[in-house]
Design a protein around this motif. Structure first.
Motif, short mmCIF file in Angstrom:
data_model
loop_
_atom_site.label_atom_id
_atom_site.label_comp_id
_atom_site.label_asym_id
_atom_site.label_seq_id
_atom_site.Cartn_x
_atom_site.Cartn_y
_atom_site.Cartn_z
N THR A 138 0.80 -1.25 0.06
CA THR A 138 0.09 -0.03 -0.21
C THR A 138 1.05 1.32 0.10
N ASP B 41 -4.02 1.99 -5.09
CA ASP B 41 -5.00 1.04 -4.29
C ASP B 41 -5.69 0.22 -5.42
N ARG C 192 -5.72 -0.62 0.80
CA ARG C 192 -5.33 0.71 1.46
C ARG C 192 -6.40 0.62 2.97
#
Length: 435
Positions: free
Chosen positions: A117, A122, A160
């Motif tokens: 991340t 994402d 995320r």
């Protein structure tokens, strides 16, 4: 004020709604909490069978970590919680699998995900797994864990958001899990301790169907679930703690619609879970050395791959868990068929004939959260592209409508009871600080 008018009306007597009620009552507001069910607690639902040695949870069961929202109540009121056994046994074809511990494999994948991340854009958890170099076994376990723990679909859930949740869990020792000796409902009762004249401030069996509002004023149209009689309540402020599934399904209508808030709600996802508790005549699995000290059983069964025991309490109770994409073929089925699927999966996990297992079974416990009109599912998660939705849902609307509940928790503790409590307190604080 006239009898039917209030400073604040709170919709929902789950953990969030009750936390908001206590804070606002303490501040001197004339507040009323309306609950559609015939009980308080929302998605905390403890049942007590006199033939069971332990309370049985149909909703929330575990205390995740040491959040102050829960542990402050435990310490203040002398509630008793105990550590859960975390040992996980991987099972295939009725036999325990040797080698690397299941949790270690999962943790390796999740740590890699958290690093990912920080490097790129994402993506969904499924996409992350496809591009990773982990073994097929590790990927399978990690997917089962993410879908199971988060009630999420792997092809939708944002990595995320998962990383943010993991970081928040680290801050409260989230790897530790506990249970209440007297059931989760003991916490719910203590959240509202100290609220005087509670019967005048909390109404059950009262479902809010429509809210007509303008800045500084709202009229709530409700109905008694017992008599069907219509009721009207007027308030300056409304706190809506109904689950995300209810908001997304239009269970409460708004006139006019708060477009930004409900738009944010529609961006979020509401996961599905099917859990079945089984009470047996004896804890037969303790006769198997591989299972005797297991807290969790992890398998590849189609419907109920994950099971847990009551350890360290030794009780003849097992809980089966089905979540995420595995629920697709299970949700439409009737209660007895769902329980039958659970027993069939467990018989294969344990390596016992199904008729033998059924002969030991004394009772099964199940609540259909998907069909429950006041839940519509389990709890929320964030899909790719919706990282800001929780913040927009938690934003007050014209200082009149305030949304709370686990779906609005902003610090990574959504989908937890302590997150729900925190959101109720946050909504109360927003109201107190609005001037």
């Amino acid at each position: 004020m006239r009898a039917g008018e209030f400073d604040v009306v709170i919709i929902g007597a789950g953990a969030a709604g009750l936390a908001a009620l206590k804070e606002l009552d303490r501040a001197g507001y004339k507040a009323l909490c309306l609950e559609a069910r015939d009980r308080i607690g929302g998605r905390v639902y403890t049942v007590r069978d006199p033939l069971s040695p332990i309370p049985l949870e149909l909703g929330a069961e575990f205390i995740h970590g040491r959040s102050p929202e829960i542990w402050d109540v435990i310490h203040a009121h002398g509630l008793i919680a105990y550590d859960c056994a975390q040992t996980a046994v991987r099972v295939r074809n009725g036999k325990a699998q040797q080698g690397t511990d299941g949790w270690e494999l999962i943790d390796g994948v999740m740590q890699d995900m958290r690093r990912a991340t920080k490097k790129g854009k994402d993506q969904s958890f499924s996409s992350f797994l496809e591009g990773s170099s982990h073994s097929a076994d590790a990927k399978r376990l990690a997917m089962s864990y993410v879908e199971g723990f988060n009630a999420a679909r792997g092809e939708l859930v944002s990595i995320r958001s998962l990383a943010k949740d993991a970081e928040a869990a680290d801050e409260v020792d989230g790897d530790s899990s506990f249970r209440f000796v007297n059931g989760y409902s003991s916490l719910i009762q203590q959240i509202i301790s100290g609220v005087n004249d509670l019967r005048a401030k909390l109404r059950i069996n009262c479902v809010v169907e429509r809210i007509e509002w303008e800045r500084g004023r709202a009229t709530l149209h409700a109905r008694s679930t017992l008599s069907g009689q219509a009721e009207t309540f007027r308030s300056k402020i409304v706190v809506i703690t109904a689950p995300l599934g209810v908001l997304k399904s239009g269970g409460i209508s708004f006139e006019p619609e708060p477009e930004e808030a409900l738009g944010a709600a529609r961006e979020l996802e509401f996961g599905q879970v099917v859990r079945v508790g089984l009470r047996f005549r004896e804890a037969f699995w303790e006769k198997n050395d591989d299972f005797a000290c297991a807290g969790f059983l992890l398998s590849d069964e189609r419907f109920f791959p994950t099971w847990w025991t009551a350890l360290p309490i030794r009780a003849p109770v097992l809980t089966g868990w089905c979540a995420g994409s595995r629920t697709d073929d299970l949700l439409p089925r009737p209660r007895l068929e769902i329980i039958g699927k659970a027993v069939a999966d467990l018989s294969r996990i344990m390596g016992l004939r199904q008729d033998r297992l059924s002969g030991l079974l004394e009772n099964a416990y199940f609540h259909d959260w998907h069909a429950d009109p006041y839940a519509r599912g389990a709890y929320s998660y964030v899909p790719v592209g919706a990282l800001g939705a929780r913040e927009r849902l938690a934003k007050p609307v014209e200082d009149t409508l305030y949304f709370a509940g686990e779906a609005t928790e902003l610090n990574g503790h959504s989908a937890t009871v302590h997150g729900a409590i925190a959101s109720g307190k946050r909504a109360a604080r927003q109201i107190l600080e609005r001037e």
